[in-house]
Design an enzyme around this catalytic site. Structure first.
Site, PDB file in Angstrom:
ATOM      1  N   SER A  30       0.822  -1.210   0.000  1.00 53.96           N
ATOM      2  CA  SER A  30       0.000   0.000   0.000  1.00 53.96           C
ATOM      3  C   SER A  30       0.857   1.261   0.000  1.00 53.96           C
ATOM      4  CB  SER A  30      -0.910   0.019   1.232  1.00 53.96           C
ATOM      5  OG  SER A  30      -1.823  -1.047   1.195  1.00 53.96           O
ATOM      6  N   HIS A  61      -3.226   0.767  -4.510  1.00 50.86           N
ATOM      7  CA  HIS A  61      -2.789  -0.328  -5.380  1.00 50.86           C
ATOM      8  C   HIS A  61      -3.269  -0.025  -6.803  1.00 50.86           C
ATOM      9  CE1 HIS A  61      -1.533  -3.218  -2.160  1.00 50.86           C
ATOM     10  NE2 HIS A  61      -2.303  -2.409  -1.459  1.00 50.86           N
ATOM     11  N   HIS A  83      -5.279  -9.424  -2.422  1.00 53.61           N
ATOM     12  CA  HIS A  83      -5.423  -9.866  -1.035  1.00 53.61           C
ATOM     13  C   HIS A  83      -6.571 -10.858  -0.931  1.00 53.61           C
ATOM     14  CE1 HIS A  83      -3.840  -5.725  -1.069  1.00 53.61           C
ATOM     15  NE2 HIS A  83      -3.131  -6.074  -0.005  1.00 53.61           N
ATOM     16  N   TYR A  85      -8.650 -10.935   1.450  1.00 50.81           N
ATOM     17  CA  TYR A  85      -9.852 -10.268   1.942  1.00 50.81           C
ATOM     18  C   TYR A  85     -10.662  -9.621   0.811  1.00 50.81           C
ATOM     19  CZ  TYR A  85      -7.099  -5.880   1.828  1.00 50.81           C
ATOM     20  OH  TYR A  85      -6.328  -4.809   1.455  1.00 50.81           O
ATOM     21  N   GLU A  86     -10.083  -9.507  -0.382  1.00 50.87           N
ATOM     22  CA  GLU A  86     -10.831  -9.011  -1.539  1.00 50.87           C
ATOM     23  C   GLU A  86     -11.727 -10.098  -2.136  1.00 50.87           C
ATOM     24  OE1 GLU A  86      -8.401  -6.204  -4.191  1.00 50.87           O
ATOM     25  OE2 GLU A  86      -6.860  -7.301  -3.065  1.00 50.87           O
ATOM     26  N   ALA A 113       2.901  -2.711   3.873  1.00 49.69           N
ATOM     27  CA  ALA A 113       2.658  -1.820   5.008  1.00 49.69           C
ATOM     28  C   ALA A 113       2.142  -2.688   6.147  1.00 49.69           C
ATOM     29  CB  ALA A 113       1.644  -0.749   4.640  1.00 49.69           C
ATOM     30  N   MET A 211      -1.842  -7.987   6.116  1.00 47.91           N
ATOM     31  CA  MET A 211      -2.862  -8.800   5.453  1.00 47.91           C
ATOM     32  C   MET A 211      -2.420  -9.286   4.078  1.00 47.91           C
ATOM     33  SD  MET A 211      -6.078  -6.314   6.422  1.00 47.91           S
ATOM     34  CE  MET A 211      -6.245  -5.655   8.091  1.00 47.91           C
ATOM     35  N   SER A 212      -1.108  -9.481   3.902  1.00 48.77           N
ATOM     36  CA  SER A 212      -0.602  -9.890   2.588  1.00 48.77           C
ATOM     37  C   SER A 212       0.648 -10.742   2.763  1.00 48.77           C
ATOM     38  CB  SER A 212      -0.286  -8.650   1.734  1.00 48.77           C
ATOM     39  OG  SER A 212       0.796  -7.921   2.305  1.00 48.77           O
ATOM     40  N   ASN A 235       1.864   1.939  11.157  1.00 54.71           N
ATOM     41  CA  ASN A 235       1.104   2.319  12.348  1.00 54.71           C
ATOM     42  C   ASN A 235       1.444   1.316  13.443  1.00 54.71           C
ATOM     43  OD1 ASN A 235      -0.787   0.668  10.350  1.00 54.71           O
ATOM     44  ND2 ASN A 235      -1.339   0.086  12.447  1.00 54.71           N
ATOM     45  N   HIS A 247      -6.891   3.121   7.409  1.00 51.54           N
ATOM     46  CA  HIS A 247      -6.083   2.986   6.198  1.00 51.54           C
ATOM     47  C   HIS A 247      -5.468   4.328   5.816  1.00 51.54           C
ATOM     48  CE1 HIS A 247      -4.688   0.899   2.649  1.00 51.54           C
ATOM     49  NE2 HIS A 247      -5.222   1.796   1.856  1.00 51.54           N
TER      50      HIS A 247
END
Length: 272
Positions: A30, A61, A83, A85-86, A113, A211-212, A235, A247
């Protein structure tokens, strides 16, 4: 159509559109796709045009594949990744890695990230990934093994190359800063983790969470690609600071550290 045939079809489409045979694959997380601005002699292909490629749906992206040269090294760059989650399965999130292998890639730099779990980290730090913990509950190698791509039971004892981590650490030192080194834990998302989950992950030995990455790296090691992983600590993870996660904060942090990140990657890619 079998995935092996899909890989070959996608690879043939890409190869027909460039004379460059990439040696290094680059997957940008990201807000880090800015690296594409530094690729020379670039051919850009929309993911939508590549047979069997999914589409990126997340802010930060771009959804483009670039082939060209970075610091004189032939590379292929993913400006944006996929991802789970997509809604994509792990075999689709890792599909581009196998396509990279089919067009000649033998080294992979994967970035992301990530939320900092290690309380000695600060947003903006860059962390070399020394290992990962897969908490997604999914694996891109489930199902029939593609024997031409790798063994049924691939070794993951050195998922992230010691040799390449040393090169990156020395490169950063020469540029006047140090890199942390730690364990990345991959989760499914898209919700951020709870404070209790972060405490569990810290107990397990994790230093950063995202998440990747894990499916891509498993697929890369399965087909013999050497991997370097870098996390941008965008973060602090849930419960460490008394503030909600967003995000927008991720994007703001990657924007702030992009010059350091770009300097490191531009210098290390020729050495891989």
């Amino acid at each position: 159509m079998l995935q092996s045939e899909q890989i070959k079809e996608a690879a043939a489409y890409i190869a027909a559109r460039t004379t460059v045979q990439p040696e290094v694959g680059l997957i940008m997380g990201s807000g880090l796709g800015i690296l594409g601005d530094y690729i020379t002699d670039a051919v850009t292909i929309d993911y939508a045009d590549i047979p069997h490629f999914p589409l990126s749906t997340v802010e930060g992206h771009a959804g483009e594949l670039m082939i060209g040269k970075l610091a004189s090294r032939p590379v292929v760059l993913m400006r944006g990744r996929f991802h789970m989650y997509e809604g994509y399965g792990p075999e689709l999130t890792a599909f581009p890695v196998r396509v990279m292998k089919a067009i000649g890639v033998n080294k992979l730099l994967v970035t992301n990230a990530a939320g900092g779990i290690n309380t000695s980290y600060e947003p903006g730090d860059l962390m070399l990934i020394s290992d990962h913990i897969n908490l997604t509950g999914r694996n891109p190698l489930i199902g029939p093994n593609l024997e031409e791509w790798g063994p049924r039971f691939p070794d993951m004892s050195e998922g992230y190359s010691r040799r390449m981590r040393q090169l990156a650490a020395e490169t950063a030192e020469a540029q006047g800063f140090s890199l942390s080194e730690g364990v990345y834990v991959g989760v499914l998302g898209p919700s951020y983790e709870t404070p209790a989950e972060i405490r569990m992950m810290r107990t397990m030995g994790a230093d950063a969470v995202g998440m990747s990455t894990v499916a891509e790296v498993i697929a890369a090691r399965h087909c013999g690609i050497e991997v370097l992983g870098i996390s941008c600590i965008s973060n602090m993870a849930s419960g460490i600071l008394d503030q909600p996660l967003s995000h927008e904060e991720v994007m703001e942090t990657t924007e702030r550290v992009k010059s350091r990140f770009l300097g490191l990657v531009n210098a290390v890619v020729p050495l891989l």
